[in-house]
Design a protein around this motif. Structure first.
Motif, PDB file in Angstrom:
ATOM      1  N   VAL A 108       0.938  -1.210  -0.203  1.00 36.20           N
ATOM      2  CA  VAL A 108       0.079   0.094  -0.298  1.00 36.20           C
ATOM      3  C   VAL A 108       0.771   1.421   0.017  1.00 36.20           C
ATOM      4  CG1 VAL A 108      -1.649   1.383   1.301  1.00 36.20           C
ATOM      5  CG2 VAL A 108      -2.184  -1.183   1.156  1.00 36.20           C
ATOM      6  N   LEU A 109       1.905   1.087   0.770  1.00 40.40           N
ATOM      7  CA  LEU A 109       2.758   2.382   1.072  1.00 40.40           C
ATOM      8  C   LEU A 109       3.218   2.667  -0.265  1.00 40.40           C
ATOM      9  CD1 LEU A 109       1.819   2.973   3.980  1.00 40.40           C
ATOM     10  CD2 LEU A 109       4.381   3.181   4.316  1.00 40.40           C
ATOM     11  N   SER A 110       4.073   1.458  -0.889  1.00 40.63           N
ATOM     12  CA  SER A 110       4.638   1.553  -2.215  1.00 40.63           C
ATOM     13  C   SER A 110       3.820   2.054  -3.422  1.00 40.63           C
ATOM     14  CB  SER A 110       5.052   0.127  -2.564  1.00 40.63           C
ATOM     15  OG  SER A 110       5.985   0.227  -3.735  1.00 40.63           O
ATOM     16  N   ARG A 111       2.489   2.020  -3.259  1.00 42.74           N
ATOM     17  CA  ARG A 111       1.873   2.527  -4.486  1.00 42.74           C
ATOM     18  C   ARG A 111       1.482   3.992  -4.227  1.00 42.74           C
ATOM     19  NH1 ARG A 111      -1.752  -0.915  -7.055  1.00 42.74           N
ATOM     20  NH2 ARG A 111      -0.450  -2.982  -7.606  1.00 42.74           N
ATOM     21  N   ILE A 112       1.389   4.404  -2.948  1.00 42.89           N
ATOM     22  CA  ILE A 112       1.178   5.737  -2.689  1.00 42.89           C
ATOM     23  C   ILE A 112       2.624   6.432  -2.963  1.00 42.89           C
ATOM     24  CG2 ILE A 112       1.036   7.237  -0.818  1.00 42.89           C
ATOM     25  CD1 ILE A 112      -0.923   5.401   0.478  1.00 42.89           C
ATOM     26  N   LYS A 118       5.028  11.436  -0.187  1.00 44.40           N
ATOM     27  CA  LYS A 118       5.824  10.674   0.883  1.00 44.40           C
ATOM     28  C   LYS A 118       5.159   9.716   1.881  1.00 44.40           C
ATOM     29  CE  LYS A 118       8.976  13.524   2.542  1.00 44.40           C
ATOM     30  NZ  LYS A 118       9.560  14.581   3.268  1.00 44.40           N
ATOM     31  N   ALA A 119       5.738   8.557   1.917  1.00 43.41           N
ATOM     32  CA  ALA A 119       5.283   7.503   2.936  1.00 43.41           C
ATOM     33  C   ALA A 119       6.206   7.055   3.782  1.00 43.41           C
ATOM     34  CB  ALA A 119       4.790   6.198   1.902  1.00 43.41           C
ATOM     35  N   LEU A 120       5.970   6.897   5.148  1.00 46.20           N
ATOM     36  CA  LEU A 120       6.841   6.587   6.108  1.00 46.20           C
ATOM     37  C   LEU A 120       6.462   5.056   6.609  1.00 46.20           C
ATOM     38  CD1 LEU A 120       9.068   7.057   8.152  1.00 46.20           C
ATOM     39  CD2 LEU A 120       7.655   8.279   9.416  1.00 46.20           C
ATOM     40  N   THR A 144      10.742   7.709  -2.839  1.00 44.77           N
ATOM     41  CA  THR A 144       9.993   8.719  -1.873  1.00 44.77           C
ATOM     42  C   THR A 144       9.548   7.914  -0.655  1.00 44.77           C
ATOM     43  OG1 THR A 144       8.105   8.673  -2.858  1.00 44.77           O
ATOM     44  CG2 THR A 144       9.587  10.406  -3.673  1.00 44.77           C
ATOM     45  N   MET A 145       9.591   6.783  -0.615  1.00 41.10           N
ATOM     46  CA  MET A 145       9.134   5.704   0.355  1.00 41.10           C
ATOM     47  C   MET A 145      10.330   5.731   1.421  1.00 41.10           C
ATOM     48  SD  MET A 145       7.757   1.977   0.408  1.00 41.10           S
ATOM     49  CE  MET A 145       7.319   1.173   2.072  1.00 41.10           C
ATOM     50  N   LEU A 146       9.930   6.088   2.686  1.00 41.01           N
ATOM     51  CA  LEU A 146      10.976   6.229   3.779  1.00 41.01           C
ATOM     52  C   LEU A 146      10.713   4.917   4.818  1.00 41.01           C
ATOM     53  CD1 LEU A 146      10.622   9.874   4.696  1.00 41.01           C
ATOM     54  CD2 LEU A 146      12.555   8.864   3.187  1.00 41.01           C
ATOM     55  N   VAL A 147      11.738   4.406   5.150  1.00 38.37           N
ATOM     56  CA  VAL A 147      11.568   3.210   6.129  1.00 38.37           C
ATOM     57  C   VAL A 147      12.421   3.547   7.367  1.00 38.37           C
ATOM     58  CG1 VAL A 147      11.027   1.250   4.463  1.00 38.37           C
ATOM     59  CG2 VAL A 147      13.371   2.045   5.120  1.00 38.37           C
ATOM     60  N   ALA A 148      11.917   3.079   8.488  1.00 35.87           N
ATOM     61  CA  ALA A 148      12.810   3.207   9.765  1.00 35.87           C
ATOM     62  C   ALA A 148      12.651   2.037  10.520  1.00 35.87           C
ATOM     63  CB  ALA A 148      12.362   4.469  10.377  1.00 35.87           C
ATOM     64  N   GLU A 161       6.737  14.335  13.075  1.00 36.49           N
ATOM     65  CA  GLU A 161       6.595  15.476  12.782  1.00 36.49           C
ATOM     66  C   GLU A 161       7.700  16.387  12.144  1.00 36.49           C
ATOM     67  OE1 GLU A 161       6.722  16.544  17.082  1.00 36.49           O
ATOM     68  OE2 GLU A 161       4.783  16.105  17.343  1.00 36.49           O
ATOM     69  N   SER A 162       8.582  15.798  11.974  1.00 37.36           N
ATOM     70  CA  SER A 162       9.928  16.378  11.048  1.00 37.36           C
ATOM     71  C   SER A 162       9.659  16.055   9.594  1.00 37.36           C
ATOM     72  CB  SER A 162      11.169  15.776  11.529  1.00 37.36           C
ATOM     73  OG  SER A 162      11.531  14.389  11.607  1.00 37.36           O
ATOM     74  N   GLU A 163       9.393  14.760   9.410  1.00 37.43           N
ATOM     75  CA  GLU A 163       9.139  14.242   7.791  1.00 37.43           C
ATOM     76  C   GLU A 163       8.111  14.614   7.240  1.00 37.43           C
ATOM     77  OE1 GLU A 163      11.586  13.094   6.279  1.00 37.43           O
ATOM     78  OE2 GLU A 163      13.163  12.756   7.670  1.00 37.43           O
ATOM     79  N   LYS A 164       7.022  14.955   8.067  1.00 41.47           N
ATOM     80  CA  LYS A 164       5.549  15.231   7.420  1.00 41.47           C
ATOM     81  C   LYS A 164       5.184  14.378   6.535  1.00 41.47           C
ATOM     82  CE  LYS A 164       5.484  20.083   9.094  1.00 41.47           C
ATOM     83  NZ  LYS A 164       6.736  19.861  10.118  1.00 41.47           N
ATOM     84  N   PRO A 165       4.954  13.014   6.584  1.00 39.11           N
ATOM     85  CA  PRO A 165       4.732  12.217   5.432  1.00 39.11           C
ATOM     86  C   PRO A 165       3.163  12.191   5.181  1.00 39.11           C
ATOM     87  CG  PRO A 165       4.724  10.668   7.434  1.00 39.11           C
ATOM     88  CD  PRO A 165       5.092  12.187   7.746  1.00 39.11           C
TER      89      PRO A 165
END
Length: 454
Positions: A108-112, A118-120, A144-148, A161-165
């Motif tokens: 789902v996040l990959s499609r977005i 921006k997706a986190l 543009t997909m961020l992972v943590a 709050e900092s990334e605002k995805p």
């Protein structure tokens, strides 16, 4: 002299608390779920808090610009959500271990992300390398997909709050913890604290947030029930790991219907949508086989044709067995009793096995006639006439009662090539003329049996 710390014992399944340890929880009857926790210090009596005051306002005075829902480009997923993701919504998705929750969320996040948003994705169970490996296997992972990989609650909120995805996933809520609390990660207190703070963050920032949750052995999402009350939407990802089909079902949805389902198929490269479930569920059906019948079930606004199989055989034990998969066992027992009383078919001494193919679970009464016809076909060892489907609810006197959405069910049957449909007679009044299928009305179970098995 040091003051002795006060302790309570809290159930990790239901949240029930006692002053002493017990092997069995009095609230949910689970064993070995009570865990000792320190009683948090409460504010002194009479202490005043400095918090912003709010005043009620008239409904007419509230103005807002309705934002369009965010599409995930996965039609089955958007259908269950009610048309897409609402800004600031908090969505809880649960399911059995290994059923595919993390895979679904990553897709789902990959499609977005592929739409330029921006997706986190925050994982508390996998490292970023493992997430990369999973993304490569699924052929997903837009730039543009961020992972943590993080479990600290304060860090996760600061990251959002900092990334605002545009959208965010926390996998799973049971791994997130607040280090200032003495309880361990996954405890009732930690899950409650994490859910409340993440909910406030989502509402204030407008970031849609998905929380992935584990389920208990009884199928409920682990943690306090208050978590399900706080979120806007609760989704369950269902399916048998021995089958390839998965069903996404909404049991709570403040922004859409709770009757819609999404059907997916687990493949080597992840989950794939099933736009026409009827064709898939009937793909391997044996034609002219005794004990098999096709009926139409409604899942929300979508009719789905399913195959119900019944087997009545002689019992080798003193107590005949009743094995039911995908149906309500009590409903099957009721139908068997009606058949024995009203039709004279002696099923009391026989083993009865019922199955809905494809791993689907059906609970609506409109499939009653399908259950009865499948059992009668197996008992008489006579196949149901080819191209025939049946729809209807059975009463205790053997009457056939009307079912809802009969027109949509019949159209689905005609689309799949069925030439004949037996429905309750009361439903014929509301049906338009149809050329591609013969519609027959019936008022009693006895009439149906005489028609199908002369």
């Amino acid at each position: 002299m040091k003051k002795k710390e006060k302790m309570i014992f809290r159930c990790q399944s239901c949240g029930h608390q006692t002053l002493q340890w017990m092997g069995k929880c009095p609230g949910c009857s689970d064993w070995d779920t009570l865990v000792a926790e320190k009683i948090e210090n409460s504010p002194a009596a009479g202490a005043k808090f400095s918090r912003p005051r709010s005043a009620p306002v008239p409904m007419d005075a509230i103005t807002f610009d309705e934002e369009p829902r965010m599409s995930t480009q996965i039609a089955e997923f958007d259908r269950v959500l009610g048309g897409g993701i609402v800004a600031g919504t908090l969505i809880l998705i649960g399911g059995d271990p290994g059923i595919g929750k993390s895979t679904l969320m990553l897709q789902v996040l990959s499609r977005i992300a592929e739409q330029g948003k921006k997706a986190l994705y925050v994982s508390g169970e996998e490292s970023i390398r493992q997430l990369k490996m999973r993304g490569m296997r699924l052929s997903s992972g837009a730039s543009t997909m961020l992972v943590a990989a993080e479990t600290d609650l304060d860090t996760i909120i600061s990251m959002a709050e900092s990334e605002k995805p545009h959208v965010m996933v926390v996998d799973s809520i049971q791994t997130v913890y607040n280090p200032e609390m003495a309880s361990t990660p996954g405890s009732v207190n930690q899950i409650r604290e994490a859910s409340i703070r993440l909910m406030n963050m989502a509402k204030q920032s407008g970031i849609p947030l998905f929380l992935v949750g584990h389920v208990t052995k009884v199928g409920a999402i682990a943690g306090p029930r208050i978590m399900e009350h706080m979120v806007d939407t609760v989704l369950y990802f269902e399916g048998d790991r021995s089958h390839v089909f998965r069903i996404l079902r909404a049991v709570k949805n403040r922004f859409g219907s709770t009757n819609e389902i999404g059907v997916f198929e687990m493949k080597e490269k992840g989950l794939q949508e099933v736009p026409n479930p009827s064709a898939v569920f009937l793909e391997e059906r044996s034609v002219n086989a005794p004990g098999s019948v096709v009926t139409a079930s409604m899942e929300g606004t979508r009719p789905i044709l399913i195959e119900i199989q019944g087997l009545a055989s002689s019992s080798g034990f003193g107590n005949p067995r009743r094995t039911v998969l995908g149906l309500d066992p009590n409903r099957v027992a009721l139908i068997a009793a009606v058949m024995e009383k009203r039709l004279g078919i002696n099923l009391s001494g026989l083993d009865i096995f019922m199955n809905v193919t494809g791993g689907v679970k059906v609970v609506e009464p409109a499939v009653d006639l399908g259950v009865a016809v499948a059992l009668a076909s197996s008992f008489l060892d006579i196949p149901v006439p080819e191209g025939t489907t049946v729809i209807g609810e059975i009463g205790l006197t053997g009457e056939i009662r009307a079912a809802g959405h009969v027109e949509a069910r019949i159209k689905e049957a005609a689309k799949m090539g069925f030439a004949r449909c037996i429905v309750p007679a009361n439903s014929l009044k509301q049906l338009p003329a149809m050329k591609d299928i013969i519609i027959e009305g019936t008022t009693s179970l006895k009439h149906v049996m005489e028609t199908l098995f002369p």
